[in-house]
Design a protein around this motif. Structure first.
Motif, PDB file in Angstrom:
ATOM      1  N   LYS A 160       0.826  -1.198   0.000  1.00 15.43           N
ATOM      2  CA  LYS A 160       0.000   0.000   0.000  1.00 15.43           C
ATOM      3  C   LYS A 160       0.864   1.253   0.000  1.00 15.43           C
ATOM      4  O   LYS A 160       0.597   2.222  -0.726  1.00 15.43           O
ATOM      5  N   ILE A 161       1.915   1.258   0.844  1.00 13.14           N
ATOM      6  CA  ILE A 161       2.807   2.414   0.915  1.00 13.14           C
ATOM      7  C   ILE A 161       3.467   2.649  -0.442  1.00 13.14           C
ATOM      8  O   ILE A 161       3.538   3.785  -0.934  1.00 13.14           O
ATOM      9  N   SER A 162       3.954   1.579  -1.050  1.00 12.32           N
ATOM     10  CA  SER A 162       4.637   1.688  -2.333  1.00 12.32           C
ATOM     11  C   SER A 162       3.713   2.245  -3.414  1.00 12.32           C
ATOM     12  O   SER A 162       4.087   3.135  -4.174  1.00 12.32           O
ATOM     13  N   ARG A 163       2.488   1.733  -3.470  1.00  7.73           N
ATOM     14  CA  ARG A 163       1.557   2.182  -4.507  1.00  7.73           C
ATOM     15  C   ARG A 163       1.189   3.647  -4.346  1.00  7.73           C
ATOM     16  O   ARG A 163       1.063   4.378  -5.333  1.00  7.73           O
ATOM     17  N   LYS A 164       1.023   4.080  -3.101  1.00 11.74           N
ATOM     18  CA  LYS A 164       0.683   5.477  -2.876  1.00 11.74           C
ATOM     19  C   LYS A 164       1.845   6.397  -3.251  1.00 11.74           C
ATOM     20  O   LYS A 164       1.640   7.471  -3.815  1.00 11.74           O
ATOM     21  N   ALA A 165       3.071   5.968  -2.932  1.00 10.96           N
ATOM     22  CA  ALA A 165       4.237   6.773  -3.293  1.00 10.96           C
ATOM     23  C   ALA A 165       4.364   6.874  -4.808  1.00 10.96           C
ATOM     24  O   ALA A 165       4.677   7.947  -5.349  1.00 10.96           O
ATOM     25  N   VAL A 166       4.105   5.770  -5.504  1.00 10.06           N
ATOM     26  CA  VAL A 166       4.173   5.761  -6.968  1.00 10.06           C
ATOM     27  C   VAL A 166       3.110   6.675  -7.569  1.00 10.06           C
ATOM     28  O   VAL A 166       3.360   7.392  -8.548  1.00 10.06           O
ATOM     29  N   ALA A 167       1.919   6.666  -6.976  1.00 12.02           N
ATOM     30  CA  ALA A 167       0.843   7.532  -7.480  1.00 12.02           C
ATOM     31  C   ALA A 167       1.233   9.003  -7.402  1.00 12.02           C
ATOM     32  O   ALA A 167       0.743   9.835  -8.184  1.00 12.02           O
ATOM     33  N   ALA A 168       2.150   9.326  -6.460  1.00 18.55           N
ATOM     34  CA  ALA A 168       2.624  10.702  -6.326  1.00 18.55           C
ATOM     35  C   ALA A 168       3.829  10.977  -7.211  1.00 18.55           C
ATOM     36  O   ALA A 168       4.371  12.088  -7.192  1.00 18.55           O
ATOM     37  N   GLY A 169       4.271   9.958  -7.980  1.00 13.26           N
ATOM     38  CA  GLY A 169       5.388  10.147  -8.896  1.00 13.26           C
ATOM     39  C   GLY A 169       6.724   9.658  -8.378  1.00 13.26           C
ATOM     40  O   GLY A 169       7.745   9.803  -9.057  1.00 13.26           O
ATOM     41  N   PHE A 170       6.766   9.053  -7.187  1.00 12.39           N
ATOM     42  CA  PHE A 170       8.010   8.568  -6.599  1.00 12.39           C
ATOM     43  C   PHE A 170       8.224   7.140  -7.066  1.00 12.39           C
ATOM     44  O   PHE A 170       7.800   6.183  -6.427  1.00 12.39           O
ATOM     45  N   GLU A 171       8.895   6.983  -8.211  1.00 10.04           N
ATOM     46  CA  GLU A 171       8.951   5.683  -8.870  1.00 10.04           C
ATOM     47  C   GLU A 171      10.241   5.530  -9.667  1.00 10.04           C
ATOM     48  O   GLU A 171      10.799   6.501 -10.182  1.00 10.04           O
ATOM     49  N   TRP A 172      10.736   4.290  -9.748  1.00  8.74           N
ATOM     50  CA  TRP A 172      11.850   3.974 -10.621  1.00  8.74           C
ATOM     51  C   TRP A 172      11.354   3.929 -12.069  1.00  8.74           C
ATOM     52  O   TRP A 172      10.197   3.602 -12.339  1.00  8.74           O
ATOM     53  N   GLU A 173      12.249   4.209 -13.012  1.00  9.15           N
ATOM     54  CA  GLU A 173      11.834   4.224 -14.415  1.00  9.15           C
ATOM     55  C   GLU A 173      11.636   2.824 -14.965  1.00  9.15           C
ATOM     56  O   GLU A 173      10.702   2.569 -15.726  1.00  9.15           O
ATOM     57  N   THR A 174      12.541   1.899 -14.617  1.00 17.01           N
ATOM     58  CA  THR A 174      12.473   0.556 -15.199  1.00 17.01           C
ATOM     59  C   THR A 174      12.550  -0.513 -14.116  1.00 17.01           C
ATOM     60  O   THR A 174      12.958  -0.249 -12.976  1.00 17.01           O
ATOM     61  N   LEU A 175      12.201  -1.737 -14.512  1.00 20.49           N
ATOM     62  CA  LEU A 175      12.324  -2.877 -13.610  1.00 20.49           C
ATOM     63  C   LEU A 175      13.782  -3.121 -13.251  1.00 20.49           C
ATOM     64  O   LEU A 175      14.106  -3.478 -12.108  1.00 20.49           O
ATOM     65  N   ASP A 176      14.683  -2.917 -14.207  1.00 22.33           N
ATOM     66  CA  ASP A 176      16.106  -3.086 -13.929  1.00 22.33           C
ATOM     67  C   ASP A 176      16.575  -2.135 -12.831  1.00 22.33           C
ATOM     68  O   ASP A 176      17.439  -2.495 -12.010  1.00 22.33           O
ATOM     69  N   ASP A 177      16.014  -0.930 -12.803  1.00 22.31           N
ATOM     70  CA  ASP A 177      16.373   0.024 -11.749  1.00 22.31           C
ATOM     71  C   ASP A 177      15.991  -0.519 -10.372  1.00 22.31           C
ATOM     72  O   ASP A 177      16.718  -0.325  -9.391  1.00 22.31           O
ATOM     73  N   VAL A 178      14.844  -1.193 -10.305  1.00 21.93           N
ATOM     74  CA  VAL A 178      14.401  -1.753  -9.029  1.00 21.93           C
ATOM     75  C   VAL A 178      15.304  -2.915  -8.630  1.00 21.93           C
ATOM     76  O   VAL A 178      15.655  -3.073  -7.454  1.00 21.93           O
ATOM     77  N   TRP A 179      15.695  -3.740  -9.626  1.00 23.32           N
ATOM     78  CA  TRP A 179      16.616  -4.837  -9.324  1.00 23.32           C
ATOM     79  C   TRP A 179      17.958  -4.297  -8.821  1.00 23.32           C
ATOM     80  O   TRP A 179      18.596  -4.904  -7.952  1.00 23.32           O
ATOM     81  N   ASP A 180      18.393  -3.163  -9.368  1.00 26.20           N
ATOM     82  CA  ASP A 180      19.618  -2.531  -8.867  1.00 26.20           C
ATOM     83  C   ASP A 180      19.452  -2.134  -7.400  1.00 26.20           C
ATOM     84  O   ASP A 180      20.394  -2.247  -6.609  1.00 26.20           O
ATOM     85  N   LYS A 181      18.256  -1.669  -7.057  1.00 24.46           N
ATOM     86  CA  LYS A 181      17.981  -1.307  -5.670  1.00 24.46           C
ATOM     87  C   LYS A 181      18.020  -2.550  -4.779  1.00 24.46           C
ATOM     88  O   LYS A 181      18.533  -2.496  -3.651  1.00 24.46           O
TER      89      LYS A 181
END
Length: 284
Positions: A160-181
């Motif tokens: 829920k926290i992640s989805r709300k942050a993404v809705a506000a624009g706080f998001e990685w551009e690609t899936l690879d970026d998340v894997w780097d995280k």
């Protein structure tokens, strides 16, 4: 589409009102408060979920009745206190569903479930902004994540926290970026573990130097993996429940194999357990 009538629902509401009545009602029901009913709400919701995952419609019907009891009983507690009624609850959720489905009741388009989910978060973000405007006069503002209940199970809360942050624009551009995280968080976890004081069998002493850091870094790694799931369009909570169910199923077969030999699972060697485990996998 004609309006449906629900006489059984009205009858049930009246039954609950009678249970709470000071004139001939039930002492236990009269004694209940919102707080005292809280644990029952959680318990009944999870039992309904078990029935859903078991694919048992009869059991689900019964469990949904128990969930409905909690809703109606809380509403009657509120009505008795002059707070709100079941009609207020129904009117409120009806208005919310219409507002949050502009692709059904308005002119917005959504072609698939993922687009609907994104739209849902956008509508909720707009609701949050409107609430902020109303709160500006009082100087009291609610943060975007404040609406996520802190009593949610940790994994569900992370989603829920992640989805709300993404809705506000706080998001990685690609899936690879998340894997780097994920890789970054794993590296930080390993470094914290290396620095921590550990028992001879490798368990971290939380009250020792860096002990709490290991737990926090592990949590960060889990949170990063939740974002991997979200980016892939996977519900992490459902995925982990499925894995839990699979493990339970396979472990039960290990136990059954041991019992068939007149033994307990504790009597089996690791190699024997692994043999039963592989057999369970093959049989699925």
């Amino acid at each position: 589409m004609s309006e449906a009538e629900h006489p059984a629902f009205d009858s049930f509401v009246n039954t609950v009102a009678k249970l709470r009545s000071p004139d001939g009602g039930c002492p236990w029901n009269r004694a209940q408060t919102h707080a005292s009913l809280g644990d029952y709400m959680i318990e009944e919701a999870y039992e309904a979920l078990d029935a859903i995952e078991a694919g048992d419609p009869d059991h689900l019907r019964e469990e949904l009745g128990d969930v409905l009891l909690q809703v109606v009983l809380n509403c009657q507690v509120a009505a008795d206190a002059g707070e709100f009624t079941i009609d207020d609850v129904c009117a409120g959720i009806d208005e919310k569903m219409i507002r949050r489905h502009p692709h059904v009741f308005g002119d917005v388009r959504a072609e698939n479930a993922n687009e609907v989910s994104d739209l849902w978060e956008q509508v909720k973000l707009a609701e949050k902004e409107a609430a902020d405007e109303r709160a500006a006069a009082t100087g009291v503002r609610e943060g975007l994540l404040d609406a996520v209940p802190s009593h949610f199970p940790a994994l569900l809360q992370a989603q829920k926290i992640s989805r709300k942050a993404v809705a506000a624009g706080f998001e990685w551009e690609t899936l690879d970026d998340v894997w780097d995280k994920v890789a970054e968080e794993r590296s930080e976890l390993e470094a914290a573990y290396e620095a921590a004081v550990k028992t001879p069998d490798g368990k971290v002493l939380r009250d020792g130097p860096a002990g709490a850091d290991v737990e926090m870094e592990f949590g960060d790694l889990l949170f990063a993996l939740v974002n991997v799931a979200r980016k892939m369009g996977i519900d992490a909570e459902s995925a982990l429940r499925a894995s839990n169910a699979k493990f339970r199923r396979r472990f039960a077969l290990i136990e059954q194999g041991a019992w068939a030999q007149g033994r307990t699972v504790e009597d089996l060697s690791l190699e024997e357990m692994e043999s039963f485990w592989q057999k369970a996998k093959e049989d699925e």
